[in-house]
Scaffold this motif. Structure first.
Motif, mmCIF file in Angstrom:
data_model
loop_
_atom_site.group_PDB
_atom_site.id
_atom_site.type_symbol
_atom_site.label_atom_id
_atom_site.label_comp_id
_atom_site.label_asym_id
_atom_site.label_seq_id
_atom_site.Cartn_x
_atom_site.Cartn_y
_atom_site.Cartn_z
ATOM 1 N N MET A 1 24.537 18.920 33.779
ATOM 2 C CA MET A 1 25.544 19.645 33.008
ATOM 3 C C MET A 1 26.869 19.741 33.754
ATOM 4 S SD MET A 1 23.960 20.258 30.274
ATOM 5 C CE MET A 1 25.163 21.309 29.482
ATOM 6 N N GLY A 2 27.064 18.978 34.807
ATOM 7 C CA GLY A 2 28.310 19.014 35.551
ATOM 8 C C GLY A 2 28.145 19.818 36.831
ATOM 9 N N SER A 3 28.697 19.339 37.895
ATOM 10 C CA SER A 3 28.541 20.017 39.183
ATOM 11 C C SER A 3 29.874 20.561 39.654
ATOM 12 C CB SER A 3 27.994 19.036 40.219
ATOM 13 O OG SER A 3 28.846 17.929 40.343
ATOM 14 N N ALA A 4 29.802 21.618 40.447
ATOM 15 C CA ALA A 4 31.009 22.240 40.971
ATOM 16 C C ALA A 4 31.524 21.452 42.160
ATOM 17 C CB ALA A 4 30.710 23.677 41.381
ATOM 18 N N LYS A 5 32.810 21.600 42.419
ATOM 19 C CA LYS A 5 33.395 21.004 43.612
ATOM 20 C C LYS A 5 33.765 22.103 44.596
ATOM 21 C CE LYS A 5 35.183 16.668 41.777
ATOM 22 N NZ LYS A 5 36.353 15.788 41.709
ATOM 23 N N GLY A 6 33.013 23.170 44.569
ATOM 24 C CA GLY A 6 33.296 24.268 45.478
ATOM 25 C C GLY A 6 33.857 25.469 44.757
ATOM 26 N N ASP A 7 33.429 26.653 45.174
ATOM 27 C CA ASP A 7 33.966 27.880 44.608
ATOM 28 C C ASP A 7 35.375 28.096 45.135
ATOM 29 O OD1 ASP A 7 31.611 28.353 43.268
ATOM 30 O OD2 ASP A 7 30.717 29.431 44.969
ATOM 31 N N PHE A 8 36.115 28.962 44.435
ATOM 32 C CA PHE A 8 37.450 29.284 44.923
ATOM 33 C C PHE A 8 37.754 30.734 44.589
ATOM 34 C CE2 PHE A 8 37.985 27.694 40.628
ATOM 35 C CZ PHE A 8 38.929 28.533 40.052
ATOM 36 N N MET A 9 38.695 31.279 45.317
ATOM 37 C CA MET A 9 39.092 32.667 45.132
ATOM 38 C C MET A 9 40.391 32.725 44.340
ATOM 39 S SD MET A 9 36.799 34.575 46.552
ATOM 40 C CE MET A 9 37.676 36.143 46.693
ATOM 41 N N LEU A 10 40.474 33.718 43.466
ATOM 42 C CA LEU A 10 41.697 33.955 42.704
ATOM 43 C C LEU A 10 42.284 35.285 43.138
ATOM 44 C CD1 LEU A 10 43.300 32.783 40.081
ATOM 45 C CD2 LEU A 10 42.275 34.780 38.978
ATOM 46 N N SER A 11 43.536 35.261 43.529
ATOM 47 C CA SER A 11 44.229 36.490 43.928
ATOM 48 C C SER A 11 45.273 36.823 42.871
ATOM 49 C CB SER A 11 44.910 36.313 45.285
ATOM 50 O OG SER A 11 43.979 35.895 46.266
ATOM 51 N N VAL A 12 45.127 37.979 42.261
ATOM 52 C CA VAL A 12 46.080 38.400 41.228
ATOM 53 C C VAL A 12 47.222 39.140 41.900
ATOM 54 C CG1 VAL A 12 46.416 39.817 39.180
ATOM 55 C CG2 VAL A 12 44.294 38.531 39.470
ATOM 56 N N GLY A 13 48.440 38.721 41.575
ATOM 57 C CA GLY A 13 49.619 39.331 42.172
ATOM 58 C C GLY A 13 50.348 40.230 41.201
ATOM 59 N N LYS A 14 51.589 39.936 40.978
ATOM 60 C CA LYS A 14 52.469 40.788 40.174
ATOM 61 C C LYS A 14 52.078 40.786 38.701
ATOM 62 C CE LYS A 14 57.423 41.488 39.267
ATOM 63 N NZ LYS A 14 58.775 40.933 39.494
ATOM 64 N N LYS A 15 52.109 41.960 38.089
ATOM 65 C CA LYS A 15 51.908 42.110 36.652
ATOM 66 C C LYS A 15 53.160 42.744 36.056
ATOM 67 C CE LYS A 15 46.885 42.761 36.978
ATOM 68 N NZ LYS A 15 45.736 43.657 36.633
ATOM 69 N N GLU A 16 53.636 42.170 34.986
ATOM 70 C CA GLU A 16 54.881 42.641 34.383
ATOM 71 C C GLU A 16 54.776 42.514 32.869
ATOM 72 O OE1 GLU A 16 59.636 41.371 34.411
ATOM 73 O OE2 GLU A 16 58.266 40.597 35.930
ATOM 74 N N VAL A 17 55.468 43.388 32.160
ATOM 75 C CA VAL A 17 55.559 43.276 30.708
ATOM 76 C C VAL A 17 56.901 42.651 30.373
ATOM 77 C CG1 VAL A 17 55.589 44.495 28.508
ATOM 78 C CG2 VAL A 17 54.050 45.239 30.324
ATOM 79 N N VAL A 18 56.872 41.497 29.695
ATOM 80 C CA VAL A 18 58.094 40.800 29.302
ATOM 81 C C VAL A 18 58.361 41.089 27.829
ATOM 82 C CG1 VAL A 18 59.252 38.581 29.066
ATOM 83 C CG2 VAL A 18 57.703 38.982 31.001
ATOM 84 N N ALA A 19 59.476 41.740 27.549
ATOM 85 C CA ALA A 19 59.854 42.049 26.169
ATOM 86 C C ALA A 19 60.911 41.058 25.692
ATOM 87 C CB ALA A 19 60.377 43.479 26.085
ATOM 88 N N ALA A 20 61.190 41.090 24.401
ATOM 89 C CA ALA A 20 62.245 40.236 23.850
ATOM 90 C C ALA A 20 63.567 40.555 24.532
ATOM 91 C CB ALA A 20 62.351 40.438 22.348
ATOM 92 N N ALA A 21 64.407 39.547 24.681
ATOM 93 C CA ALA A 21 65.637 39.676 25.463
ATOM 94 C C ALA A 21 66.596 40.707 24.878
ATOM 95 C CB ALA A 21 66.321 38.318 25.565
#
Length: 458
Positions: A1-21
């Motif tokens: 069913m497909g093999s992985a090429k290694g696990d990886f870590m995800l680091s979440v950084g900045k979160k922002e709300v973008v409104a209409a200009a």
């Protein structure tokens, strides 16, 4: 069913709300009757880009600035879904804005296991939408590449609408004129007075309160999983030839769907008397614009859902025993009623006759005595090559649609190379995918970065 090429870590950084200009007047946008047929579920999609010359910070700045401009036209994506007095969803266009997340993944693009999006994409690159109508995430990769992904509320927009938004967002990022402005003219999809509809719609759709209690549905013995494959243009031509051997030329989508329906039925071959269902998503924009050029233009830019899902039912035994051409005829025949304007006008009237009860297509309802069920949704308009924010077209892009239940979902999309190959997102039961990979490995080939590198160089 497909093999992985290694696990990886995800680091979440900045979160922002973008409104209409620019601010706009707060207002309500009612959902059309066709919107009301969609359940409350989110759809994901993602685009992978090789390392550009720009820094990640510069790319994020371009994305946010262009997004704020795009939301002036696509203001529905900056709103919030609320429930009205009838218990139906409506859209409050209040410029709440779009959640925009920045992240970093310590993996190189070429090592992403794109064949298995549950491992590489889900919960990592495609953001969970917690507020609003759409959420967006930009992720920097170890190699300097970038993944741009989003998750949107299907009740507010279908793939056609979201594709329009993506192309407009990319055009604004490149300082190009926007090729299509969205239309929110709800009156185009108003019910008729008096309403009328063909009784066959009672077989195609069902009010949710009239469904059997949950205990009458399947006790899951298997579960849905996601995989992505590619199918070459040559194989598609072969399937079309097989499906057209009765003297009637079938479309590639009909031919592909017929072959897939046979494969899925084969898994349940021991239950030959059980009924298997296949539905195909039909976009009604061109149908509703027939014979009226002004309406056709407006429908061509309509933002919302303009979908119907006709389906066919056959015994597992017939699907397994009959040739692909016979199955393709069944597919062609159940699609035929949805091929004209009256079908969609009737569907709008059918929903009106049942409001405020929510309704859904019957193909999703898999009972304990039913055979396998799946829905195919053509993604041939998926504009991968046009989602260029100024650092080149994506190496790869795909929808990602991991819903619950037991009804499978399949979306064929064009190859990034535009060479006639298809990239196919498949959400099917694990046993079905195992059989497909065993019995049809020459048709459905696991998507790999090597394949993407090859097509990008042609």
């Amino acid at each position: 069913m497909g093999s992985a090429k290694g696990d990886f870590m995800l680091s979440v950084g900045k979160k922002e709300v973008v409104a209409a200009a620019l601010p706009f007047q707060e207002h309500w946008l009612p959902l059309t009757n066709l919107d009301l047929l969609l359940p409350a579920l989110d759809v994901g999609l993602f685009f992978c880009y090789k390392k550009p010359t720009m820094s990640f910070g510069s790319m994020v700045s371009v994305l946010k600035k262009a997004l704020a401009q795009a939301l002036l036209s696509y203001y529905a994506f900056a709103g919030e879904v609320v429930t009205n007095a009838l218990g139906e969803p409506e859209l409050l266009c209040n410029n709440r804005g779009v959640d925009f997340i920045e992240a970093y993944a310590d993996i190189e693009l070429e090592n992403l296991n794109l064949h298995n999006p549950e491992e590489s994409i889900e919960g990592k690159f495609v953001p969970e939408k917690k507020h609003g109508v759409i959420s967006i995430q930009a992720t920097e990769l170890k190699c300097g590449g970038i993944v741009v992904a989003c998750s949107f509320d299907h009740r507010m927009a279908d793939a056609y609408s979201t594709n329009m938004f993506l192309v407009s967002w990319a055009e604004i990022a490149r300082s190009k004129p926007v090729s299509v402005a969205p239309s929110f003219r709800r009156s185009l999809l108003n019910p008729r007075r008096p309403g009328r509809f063909d009784p066959s719609l009672d077989e195609m759709y069902v009010p949710i309160p009239s469904l059997p209690p949950p205990e009458e549905f399947h006790e899951p013995t298997d579960h849905l999983i996601s995989r992505i494959y590619f199918v070459t243009a040559d194989k598609l031509n072969e399937l079309q030839s097989l499906a057209s051997s009765d003297g009637h030329k079938r479309t590639k989508l009909e031919s592909f769907s017929a072959f897939l329906w046979k494969m899925v039925a084969t898994v349940a071959a021991k239950d030959g008397d059980k009924i298997s269902k296949m539905g195909i998503v039909v976009d009604g924009r061109s149908r509703l614009g027939e014979g009226d050029q002004d309406k056709a233009t407006l429908m061509g830019s309509h933002f919302g859902n303009v979908l119907s899902i006709p389906y066919g039912s056959q015994t597992v035994g017939e699907l397994v025993e009959k040739p692909v051409s016979w199955v393709a005829k069944q597919v062609h025949d159940f699609l035929k009623p949805a091929a004209d304007e009256e079908h969609f006008l009737g569907l709008i009237d059918w929903v009106e006759a049942h409001r405020p009860e929510p309704a859904m297509t019957r193909v999703y309802c898999v009972g304990k005595d039913d055979g396998p069920a799946l829905v195919v949704s053509s993604g041939q308009r998926f504009p991968v090559s046009k989602v260029d924010f100024g650092w080149g077209s994506p190496t790869f892009g795909s929808y990602h649609f991991p819903w619950g239940g037991l009804c499978g979902y399949v979306m064929p999309m064009p190859s990034p190379a535009g060479d006639g190959d298809w990239v196919v997102y498949m959400l099917l039961l694990k046993g079905q995918l195992e059989l497909i990979e065993k019995e049809a490995a020459n048709v459905f080939r696991p998507l790999t970065f090597d394949y993407l590198t090859k097509v990008s160089s042609t």
